[in-house]
Scaffold this active site. Structure first.
Site, PDB file in Angstrom:
ATOM      1  N   ASP A  63      21.058  -2.013 -14.396  1.00  0.00           N
ATOM      2  CA  ASP A  63      20.988  -3.399 -13.976  1.00  0.00           C
ATOM      3  C   ASP A  63      20.951  -4.250 -15.249  1.00  0.00           C
ATOM      4  O   ASP A  63      20.616  -3.739 -16.325  1.00  0.00           O
ATOM      5  CB  ASP A  63      19.731  -3.609 -13.133  1.00  0.00           C
ATOM      6  CG  ASP A  63      19.602  -5.028 -12.640  1.00  0.00           C
ATOM      7  OD1 ASP A  63      20.645  -5.654 -12.381  1.00  0.00           O
ATOM      8  OD2 ASP A  63      18.460  -5.519 -12.515  1.00  0.00           O
ATOM      9  N   ASP A  95      17.425  -3.018  -6.493  1.00  0.00           N
ATOM     10  CA  ASP A  95      18.075  -1.758  -6.837  1.00  0.00           C
ATOM     11  C   ASP A  95      17.525  -0.569  -6.078  1.00  0.00           C
ATOM     12  O   ASP A  95      17.838   0.572  -6.414  1.00  0.00           O
ATOM     13  CB  ASP A  95      17.927  -1.499  -8.346  1.00  0.00           C
ATOM     14  CG  ASP A  95      18.360  -2.670  -9.194  1.00  0.00           C
ATOM     15  OD1 ASP A  95      19.418  -3.229  -8.887  1.00  0.00           O
ATOM     16  OD2 ASP A  95      17.650  -3.039 -10.137  1.00  0.00           O
ATOM     17  N   ASP A 107      15.019  -2.709 -12.459  1.00  0.00           N
ATOM     18  CA  ASP A 107      13.643  -3.175 -12.330  1.00  0.00           C
ATOM     19  C   ASP A 107      13.118  -3.024 -10.918  1.00  0.00           C
ATOM     20  O   ASP A 107      11.970  -3.356 -10.635  1.00  0.00           O
ATOM     21  CB  ASP A 107      13.522  -4.627 -12.790  1.00  0.00           C
ATOM     22  CG  ASP A 107      14.439  -5.558 -12.004  1.00  0.00           C
ATOM     23  OD1 ASP A 107      15.029  -5.102 -11.010  1.00  0.00           O
ATOM     24  OD2 ASP A 107      14.556  -6.729 -12.388  1.00  0.00           O
TER      25      ASP A 107
END
Length: 1218
Positions: free
Chosen positions: A460, A838, A834
């Site tokens: 990410d 996700d 984080d």
């Protein structure tokens, strides 16, 4: 799922079998539950079954046996049905009438009830997913009756996540029933029958220690997990009854459909619930790993038959309060209370999912474990061959059947070291401890080995590669569809009051918590730049006051600060908020200036998304160019817009539809944030690139920003070329299309900026030139393009993924889909994020790494407390170390078994075997210590540019094991035969070799000699029953095997490039030195009592020197072969090329194909996907997918019209326009 019915006759036969086999058959059924079902039951339909056999859908095909249970409902009146909120719910469809019973099974803590009308089991403990928004509001919004709740509680069970602290006897019983310990028990019984008493006692003692430590660890884990969940099982909550009464009760009595009333106090949610009235702020750190306040909004009451999750699309989570998360603040509506409908209870909840993932970790299909099983099969075949040899040898001398069977079993048990299964996990145990020291926590240790094979990592961007806290660089106002001069906040100038400042001070999700403004870092930076304040007293007053009059007061007021320019005297009140959604890429608020009647809507989000809601005449014509200018520099750009609402009544705000509110906006300008890389990002990515590990960025940010960050971080090399891929779905008569455009760095670009600050720009390469060198290019695309490619150009998807490095504007579902597509190409994929958006991708990946302050979260199997990507490199290093360690220990244990197997085979020729203390020295004195200390090597600090083998059947590992077995066979055979040719050798007089050397030695052992000779048969063989095994062959072979164990341990203990060198592992080094010293001592010692104890015989000094020379030659050959052949990677690569071995991984085969294709990658080309005739236009199903079309041809502009007839016949569906 298979149904079975218990058969009385079969059951009786099985019980008889239990008795006849003394429980052995019952134990076999314990290990193989499917055999138990097949033996006791007969197949039948599911509705008649009393036993259900479940089989997993993965590669393991594991079976589970579940007993069908019945629950009886309490006596109810005939009016019960009329009191039910929803008679068509699973709860009521599961009731068997008129018996009032419910049929169910329990699978991994989840209850599944039988629905007679549908002939299938369905999950209980959750609301039906097909409920619409209006169903939830109308059917469940007013609460349940007490009778309805009692019925649901009986069927769904208690709302608890119970992890029982298993009694020690129960843990001990399950551990002892392990196949490993039964094998140990059988082996020890066999050794005791052969008078190996001391050796057997040592094995029993070692097993008891192992069992004790295992029981202690399991008990400790059980207690810790119990403490983790028990505190939240008995929380006092307030529920609303159907008659409007509020009732306080323990959370364990909650059922799906109950209405929770959130009274404003802090509360850890005991269930998953759908918010239907009011809004709340929660901390979802346990769930997502992101410990920032998250605003939850009520589910809209819209009249639609669409399921509520589908209606909310990917943002359904914004309406859901998850179990285990903390409610920080509640914001009641103007008239009423904050209410939420219980959606899921117990182990069905988000927290229950976390606990289940710990209790029942997902098995990983890893080649190492499959190969280990195959090796066991090989050893079993080998032991059967040895048993056949034993029968032949002992039959020849007329031994009894009992003696022959015992000797055969002794050989078979020796060939299969029982500690081999432990060898496969020992590396994981130590790696997990080292990871914990680096603040990396793991809830699935089996995945550590898989981390050693990771060759693609998805990151990410925001909060992972870049800093969480962005710096507000400036703002570009827009007025009269023209951009104005950039306003930089670093100059200290304050924005004057207007819609632009109004958007900045109000369009956010910040809250006041404990006297401090908290929320998303981007929102914080934006708000702080305005110099406005958020009074804590107003926030606290409205949060904690439940008086009806006060509920009409705005829930949040923003006031000008002392340093702000003149503005509204009393401030702005935020009446309603549509929170930010990663799928919608925007948020908006409805505000009112205190003292005025006008209501204003402000929107903030992705610039492209915000512009799509604005009036075209308010958007500057150079919007795209201006956006590219800043995104190419790596800035994060946010768009702002606003409009005044027609309604002036604040009470009507709650009934407004988002789509209506967010329309006909006026564009305000662009917020520019500096998106700085974390200090650790670039070095870690460079390390991964040097190790030839692919890195991919998956972000929700702008594509150009992502490309720039990829360039600046080193994910895309300085010489690497970026090719953007844009795909559009079909619109009307226009087919779906995909376009490739090249991006290059020029010394002078279209923006007039030169030198090192030049950024990428689109170029038109008429010549269609390709990037320099194969693979020296990177595809970049948006989530929208990715989705179109998946749906319409799936034949091109693998080609694009092979070099796809940048994926922007990706929704959470698209992230998960992308991970899955990479895995289909045989990549071992890791995902680092984080945790905020996700979760799906982190779970889907082979190794998901969540950057979180939590030690464990629902998000992923690995959680790092450090907030940078250094943990990724640490995890891969430890994974490689654990994998190599598993191979090292496995090879050593396999060789250990084969060394003793060969020695016993040779001694059986003389009807002899190793003695009691001889086995004891091998097993405990050397093997056990080596087995434990060999795993202590730390990970090598630098990642190698290649991965360790992933399977035991890989040619280098297989050759290593085979060669060392051959070397040991040759050495022991040589010693066995040569000792018999010595002049001093005698098969009957074992002391004659030392007569000329030490007369007294013979005299002192004369009594022993007499005893020994009395145990000899007429042909000079030894009977094992006496426990005397002294012979020249025995002594020679034992000394060779003892020293060989030490040398093999040294040869097999690998250091660089995956582990630290052997000299850094001090315990292992000490064990080797001490073991080698004792081996030399055994060879040259001439101590009477010691030799008697070890059942060794005296040999001439020259023969002892000869043994040392044999060992030295064997060690030299083994070491050189291991280093020059087995560990020579260049040699194996050369052999692979010479024999033209086909690549096993799909992505490697695909890369070889594309490297030979001169037309790939295409530049400045567009490929179309035409609809098929006979299918409705505009429908996705009406388009042929090239992936399923057997014929394929590319058409150029020149033959577009020439081949119109072919197109009409629909024999081709792809057209390329140059």
């Amino acid at each position: 799922m298979f149904g079975y019915r218990t058969h009385v006759c079969r059951r009786a036969l099985c019980v008889a079998g239990y008795l006849v086999s003394c429980g052995a058959l019952l134990l076999l059924f314990y290990w193989k539950p499917e055999w138990n079902v097949w033996a006791n039951c007969v197949p039948c339909s599911l509705d008649e079954a009393d036993v259900i056999l479940l089989r997993t859908m993965d590669d393991f095909k594991k079976y589970l046996r579940k007993k069908v249970l019945w629950a009886r409902l309490p006596a109810v009146s005939s009016s019960r049905g009329s009191n039910a909120v929803d008679e068509n719910s699973i709860v009521y469809r599961a009731i068997k009438k008129p018996d009032l019973k419910v049929r169910f099974i329990l699978v991994q803590k989840i209850k599944y009830v039988w629905i007679m009308s549908e002939k299938k089991f369905q999950k209980a403990g959750a609301l039906e997913e097909n409920l619409s928004c209006s169903d939830i509001h109308l059917k469940y919004g007013s609460g349940l009756t007490r009778e309805d709740q009692a019925t649901r509680r009986t069927i769904c069970g208690p709302n608890t996540i119970e992890v029982e602290v298993a009694p020690i006897w129960k843990i001990l019983f399950k551990e002892v029933l392990n196949l490993f310990y039964f094998f140990q028990f059988f082996t020890v019984s066999l050794w005791i029958s052969e008078n190996y008493l001391e050796y057997s006692i040592a094995i029993i003692f070692m097993s008891l220690i192992s069992i004790t430590l295992t029981v202690y660890e399991l008990r400790k884990q059980s207690i810790n997990l119990h403490k983790l969940v028990e505190a939240h099982n008995n929380i006092l909550v307030t529920v609303c009854r159907k008659n409007g009464d509020l009732e306080e009760m323990e959370s364990r009595y909650l059922v799906p459909g109950d209405v929770l009333v959130l009274m404003g106090r802090r509360l850890y949610l005991p269930c998953d619930a759908i918010l239907i009235h009011g809004s709340c702020v929660v901390n979802e750190g346990m769930l997502t790993g992101e410990s920032i306040p998250v605003t939850k909004t009520p589910l809209p009451c819209v009249d639609s038959s669409m399921p509520w999750k589908k209606h909310s699309a990917e943002d359904f989570r914004r309406h859901v309060l998850f179990c285990g998360t903390e409610v920080i603040q509640t914001k009641p509506p103007a008239h009423g209370l904050v209410k939420a409908v219980v959606m899921q209870t117990g182990f069905n909840t988000a927290k229950g999912d976390l606990v289940k993932s710990i209790l029942y970790p997902k098995p990983m299909n890893f080649k190492l474990h499959r190969d280990a099983l195959r090796f066991f099969m090989f050893l079993a075949v080998l032991s059967l061959a040895g048993a056949t040899y034993t029968v032949w040898v002992y039959t020849a001398i007329g031994s009894s059947v009992g003696r022959i069977v015992k000797e055969a079993l002794l050989l078979m048990t020796g060939a299969i070291p029982p500690a081999i299964p432990a060898a496969l996990t020992t590396g994981n145990v130590f790696a997990q401890r080292r990871l914990k020291k680096k603040s990396i926590f793991c809830i699935s240790p089996d995945r550590i080995n898989i981390c050693g094979q990771i060759n693609l990592i998805c990151f990410d961007k925001t909060g992972t590669l870049t800093e969480d806290g962005l710096d507000l660089w400036g703002i570009i106002p827009s007025q009269g569809n023209c951009f104005q001069k950039v306003h930089k906040f670093s100059t200290g100038h304050v924005l004057s009051w207007g819609p632009l400042l109004g958007a900045m001070v109000s369009c956010h999700s910040l809250i006041v918590l404990d006297g401090k403004v908290q929320g998303d870092p981007l929102d914080l930076k934006m708000f702080e730049a305005t110099n406005w304040i958020m009074p804590a007293d107003v926030e606290d007053l409205n949060t904690n006051n439940n008086n009806e009059e006060m509920q009409s007061v705005p829930t949040m007021i923003i006031k000008p600060g002392p340093k702000d320019s003149p503005g509204p005297a009393q401030g702005i009140s935020i009446l309603y908020q549509f929170p930010f959604s990663s799928a919608l890429q925007r948020m908006s608020v409805i505000t009112q200036v205190i003292g005025e009647n006008l209501l204003t809507v402000y929107m903030k989000g992705a610039p492209e998304m915000v512009v799509s809601f604005c009036k075209p005449e308010t958007v500057p014509p150079n919007f795209s160019r201006e956006l590219e200018y800043y995104t190419f520099q790596g800035f994060r750009v946010i768009g702002l817009a606003y409009r005044n609402l027609e309604t002036k009544d604040p009470d009507e705000v709650g009934s407004l539809i988002r789509e209506e509110v967010e329309s006909n906006l006026e564009f305000l300008g662009l917020l520019i944030f500096e998106n700085r890389l974390k200090a650790e990002t670039k070095p870690v990515l460079q390390e991964l690139n040097d190790a030839h590990i692919r890195t991919v960025m998956i972000t929700g940010d702008n594509l150009q920003t992502a490309i720039t960050v990829a360039k600046n971080s080193g994910m895309v090399s300085e010489d690497g070329k970026v090719i953007t891929v844009e795909a559009n779905g079909p619109k009307g008569s226009h087919p779906a299309s995909i376009t490739w455009k090249a991006m290059e760095d020029n010394e002078k670009n279209g923006y007039g900026i030169t030198g090192n600050n030049a950024w990428e720009k689109y170029i038109d390469t008429e010549s269609g030139s390709h990037p320099n060198g194969p693979g020296d290019y990177h595809f970049a695309m948006s989530g929208k393009s990715f989705q179109v490619i998946v749906e319409h150009f799936s034949n091109l998807l693998p080609n694009l993924l092979l070099n796809g490095s940048i994926f922007a504007r990706m929704s959470p579902a698209q992230k998960s889909s992308l991970i899955e597509e990479f895995q289909k190409l045989d990549y071992y994929v890791a995902m680092c994020g984080d945790g905020a958006n996700d979760c799906g991708a982190l779970k889907m990946a082979h190794a998901g790494i969540s950057l979180s302050e939590q030690e464990a979260s629902v998000a992923s199997p690995f959680t790092s407390k450090t907030d940078n990507i250094e943990c990724v490199a640490h995890l891969i290093k430890e994974g490689r170390t654990a994998l190599v360690t598993s191979f090292c220990v496995f090879k050593f244990m396999a060789l250990y078994g084969m060394l003793e197997y060969i020695g016993v085979l040779l001694l059986y020729w003389q009807h002899n075997i190793f003695g009691n203390y001889q086995f004891l020295v091998h097993d405990l004195g050397i093997t056990l210590l080596v087995f434990i200390t060999m795993s202590l090597n730390d990970a090598f600090p630098k990642l190698a540019p290649y991965r360790p083998p992933s399977q035991l059947s890989s040619p280098p590992l297989l050759l290593s094991v085979v060669l060392h077995i051959c070397f040991s066979l040759a050495m022991q055979t040589y010693g066995f035969l040569v000792v018999q040719r010595q002049s001093w050798y005698s098969s009957t007089d074992i002391h004659r070799a030392c007569i000329s050397v030490n007369e007294s030695f013979l005299g002192t052992l004369s009594s022993t000699n007499v005893s020994f000779n009395s145990n000899m048969t007429t042909n000079g063989t030894v009977h094992h029953g006496t426990g005397n095994y002294e012979s020249f062959e025995n002594t020679t072979l034992w000394l060779l095997v003892t020293a060989n164990l030490v040398t093999v341990a040294f040869v097999f203990s690998k250091g660089k490039p995956f582990r630290q060198p052997i000299y850094t592992n001090y315990p292992f080094l000490i064990v080797l030195i001490v073991s080698l010293g004792f081996s030399i001592f055994f060879i040259f010692a001439d101590i009477k009592n010691f030799y008697t104890l070890m059942e060794l015989v005296c040999t001439p000094t020259l023969w002892r020197v000869h043994i040392v020379i044999i060992l030295f030659v064997h060690f030299s050959v083994s070491f050189l072969v291991e280093e020059i052949i087995v560990e020579n990677r260049a040699l194996w690569v050369l052999l692979k090329r010479m024999f033209r071995r086909t690549e096993s991984s799909q992505y490697k085969r695909l890369r070889n194909t594309l490297d030979k294709d001169p037309e790939w990658p295409p530049l400045n080309k567009t490929v179309y996907c035409f609809p098929a005739r006979g299918e409705p236009d505009g429908n996705t199903e009406g388009y042929y997918n090239p992936a399923y079309d057997g014929t394929e041809e590319i058409f150029t502009e020149d033959n577009w019209y020439k081949d119109d007839q072919i197109l009409d016949q629909n024999e081709r569906d792809c057209v390329t326009y140059l």
